[in-house]
Design an enzyme around this catalytic site. Structure first.
Site, PDB file in Angstrom:
ATOM      1  N   ASP A  82       0.855  -1.193   0.000  1.00  9.68           N
ATOM      2  CA  ASP A  82       0.000   0.000   0.000  1.00  9.68           C
ATOM      3  C   ASP A  82       0.895   1.249   0.000  1.00  9.68           C
ATOM      4  O   ASP A  82       1.783   1.385   0.846  1.00  9.68           O
ATOM      5  CB  ASP A  82      -0.863  -0.049   1.276  1.00  9.68           C
ATOM      6  CG  ASP A  82      -1.963   0.989   1.288  1.00  9.68           C
ATOM      7  OD1 ASP A  82      -2.415   1.384   0.203  1.00  9.68           O
ATOM      8  OD2 ASP A  82      -2.381   1.380   2.400  1.00  9.68           O
ATOM      9  N   ASP A 104       2.840   4.989  -5.523  1.00  9.46           N
ATOM     10  CA  ASP A 104       2.068   6.222  -5.364  1.00  9.46           C
ATOM     11  C   ASP A 104       2.947   7.410  -5.743  1.00  9.46           C
ATOM     12  O   ASP A 104       3.687   7.955  -4.927  1.00  9.46           O
ATOM     13  CB  ASP A 104       1.592   6.328  -3.911  1.00  9.46           C
ATOM     14  CG  ASP A 104       0.766   7.582  -3.676  1.00  9.46           C
ATOM     15  OD1 ASP A 104       0.636   8.387  -4.617  1.00  9.46           O
ATOM     16  OD2 ASP A 104       0.255   7.752  -2.552  1.00  9.46           O
ATOM     17  N   GLU A 134      -1.432   5.902  -9.094  1.00  6.64           N
ATOM     18  CA  GLU A 134      -2.394   6.882  -8.558  1.00  6.64           C
ATOM     19  C   GLU A 134      -2.283   8.204  -9.303  1.00  6.64           C
ATOM     20  O   GLU A 134      -1.197   8.719  -9.532  1.00  6.64           O
ATOM     21  CB  GLU A 134      -2.166   7.101  -7.053  1.00  6.64           C
ATOM     22  CG  GLU A 134      -3.099   8.169  -6.482  1.00  6.64           C
ATOM     23  CD  GLU A 134      -3.248   8.165  -4.964  1.00  6.64           C
ATOM     24  OE1 GLU A 134      -2.963   7.141  -4.334  1.00  6.64           O
ATOM     25  OE2 GLU A 134      -3.669   9.219  -4.434  1.00  6.64           O
ATOM     26  N   HIS A 213      -9.217   4.772  -2.471  1.00  2.00           N
ATOM     27  CA  HIS A 213      -8.530   4.832  -1.173  1.00  2.00           C
ATOM     28  C   HIS A 213      -9.396   5.635  -0.201  1.00  2.00           C
ATOM     29  O   HIS A 213     -10.379   6.248  -0.584  1.00  2.00           O
ATOM     30  CB  HIS A 213      -7.174   5.541  -1.327  1.00  2.00           C
ATOM     31  CG  HIS A 213      -6.131   4.663  -1.914  1.00  2.00           C
ATOM     32  ND1 HIS A 213      -5.022   4.249  -1.201  1.00  2.00           N
ATOM     33  CD2 HIS A 213      -6.017   4.094  -3.145  1.00  2.00           C
ATOM     34  CE1 HIS A 213      -4.277   3.486  -1.979  1.00  2.00           C
ATOM     35  NE2 HIS A 213      -4.845   3.370  -3.160  1.00  2.00           N
ATOM     36  N   GLY A 214      -8.977   5.612   1.066  1.00  3.62           N
ATOM     37  CA  GLY A 214      -9.639   6.464   2.056  1.00  3.62           C
ATOM     38  C   GLY A 214     -11.122   6.174   2.181  1.00  3.62           C
ATOM     39  O   GLY A 214     -11.934   7.092   2.278  1.00  3.62           O
ATOM     40  N   ALA A 215     -11.477   4.883   2.190  1.00  2.00           N
ATOM     41  CA  ALA A 215     -12.892   4.517   2.082  1.00  2.00           C
ATOM     42  C   ALA A 215     -13.493   3.957   3.374  1.00  2.00           C
ATOM     43  O   ALA A 215     -14.481   3.239   3.344  1.00  2.00           O
ATOM     44  CB  ALA A 215     -13.065   3.520   0.942  1.00  2.00           C
ATOM     45  N   ILE A 257      -9.620  -0.101   3.071  1.00  2.00           N
ATOM     46  CA  ILE A 257     -10.155   0.140   4.412  1.00  2.00           C
ATOM     47  C   ILE A 257      -9.082  -0.128   5.461  1.00  2.00           C
ATOM     48  O   ILE A 257      -8.545  -1.240   5.538  1.00  2.00           O
ATOM     49  CB  ILE A 257     -11.390  -0.762   4.658  1.00  2.00           C
ATOM     50  CG1 ILE A 257     -12.512  -0.362   3.679  1.00  2.00           C
ATOM     51  CG2 ILE A 257     -11.887  -0.640   6.108  1.00  2.00           C
ATOM     52  CD1 ILE A 257     -13.563  -1.408   3.475  1.00  2.00           C
TER      53      ILE A 257
END
Ligand code: G3H
Ligand code: 13P
Ligand code: ZN
Length: 311
Positions: A82, A104, A134, A213-215, A257
């Site tokens: 990640d 990223d 990304e 992302h960021g979910a 998550i």
């Protein structure tokens, strides 16, 4: 069943109108909670490891724990880096057996992001590993790097085709208003996502897997339990489950998550100590924490991602 890449998972998820859960793992209890839920729901899984998690637990411990989870569940599991931020980190994870990496490059210029991502893709594909890139920049905290709201930016749909063609990535994370951590929206602010951007990206890249992302939904019940048991979390607001369900039905094939897992674990441990202030055996307080993670993940698999029964 050996470790798998996410290629087949994403193909089926795209066609089936559901998404795969990508859950961040840091230790045995988190891995067990997630994989026990997936086993009972017969769901495909992505277990993802940040560089912070890798520093905390060591690569080899996490790999061996994930291998144990595969033996225990016989599920298709993909192990993913990640937010890799350098070629060297991605290479080290590929060499160490990960089946998927994220590079990223969203903090770089468009051109430098392409250059770095392409370098990772070339190495990864030569080793049978898939790559997530990304475009756009999420706000929030990841690996102690805090991206302010002012420095965040939505994905520009006009750039996605060029990025995917020039880099050769297998999936693309986009920024449509989600953010990392537990404080995604300001108190009183109504959560909103730019589904119009997602639709434009989908039109530009038909059949191509998109990543969100960021979910985390930042389950209010967990924040309440934390604060009722000595915690001091300010108003925390996440992404409503209904919006995630909508995203899962679209080109979004992977939903990340982490914060919800942290909240589930912390809520359970705080409550446990409040109720048993004299206990000190880690197994006693980690057992309900693991069970809480399992219950949370089951709900995500069934009611948010829709990937139950799809393994
Ligand atoms: O996006 C970030 C993930 O929540 C991982 O967080 O870098 O603190 O392990 P971490
Ligand atoms: P959350 O902080 O919303 O759980 O996001 C996790 C994530 O995007 C990991 O890459
Ligand atoms: Zn992320």
């Amino acid at each position: 069943m050996p470790l798998v890449t996410s290629k087949e998972m994403f193909k089926k998820a795209y066609e089936g109108g559901y998404a795969i859960g990508a859950f961040n793992v840091n230790n045995m209890e988190i891995i067990q909670g997630i994989t026990e839920a997936a086993k009972e729901e017969n769901a495909p899984l992505i277990l993802q490891v940040s560089s912070g998690a890798r520093n905390y637990a060591k690569h080899v411990y996490l790999m061996k724990l994930i291998e144990a989870a595969i033996e225990d569940t016989n599920l298709p599991i993909c192990v993913h880096l990640d937010h890799g931020d350098t070629f060297e980190l991605c290479k080290s994870c590929i060499d160490g057996g990960f089946t998927s990496v994220m590079i990223d490059g969203s903090h770089h210029s468009f051109e430098d992001n392409i250059k770095l991502t392409k370098q990772v893709v070339e190495y990864a594909h030569a080793h049978g590993v898939v790559v997530e890139g990304e475009l756009g920049r999420l706000a929030g905290v990841e690996d102690a790097v805090n991206v302010s709201e002012a420095d965040s930016s939505y994905t520009d749909p006009a750039q996605v085709v060029e990025f995917v063609e020039k880099t050769g990535v297998d999936s693309l994370a986009i920024a449509i208003g989600t953010s990392h951590g537990a404080y995604k929206f300001k108190p009183g602010q109504k959560p909103q996502l730019r589904f119009d951007i997602l639709e434009k990206v989908e039109k530009q890249l038909p059949g191509f897997p998109i990543v969100l992302h960021g979910a985390s939904s930042v389950i209010p019940e967990f924040v309440e339990i934390i604060n009722a048991n000595g915690g001091k979390m300010p108003d925390a607001i996440g992404i409503p489950e209904s919006m995630l369900r909508q995203a899962a039905k679209s080109a979004v094939c992977k939903i990340n998550i982490d914060s919800d897992l942290r909240l589930a674990m912390t809520a359970s441990i705080r409550q446990y100590f409040n109720e048993h202030p004299d206990h000190f055996d880690p197994r006693q307080y980690l057992k309900p924490a693991r069970a809480n993670i399992k219950a949370l993940v089951k709900n995500k698999l069934i009611n948010v991602l829709g990937c139950n029964g799809k393994a």
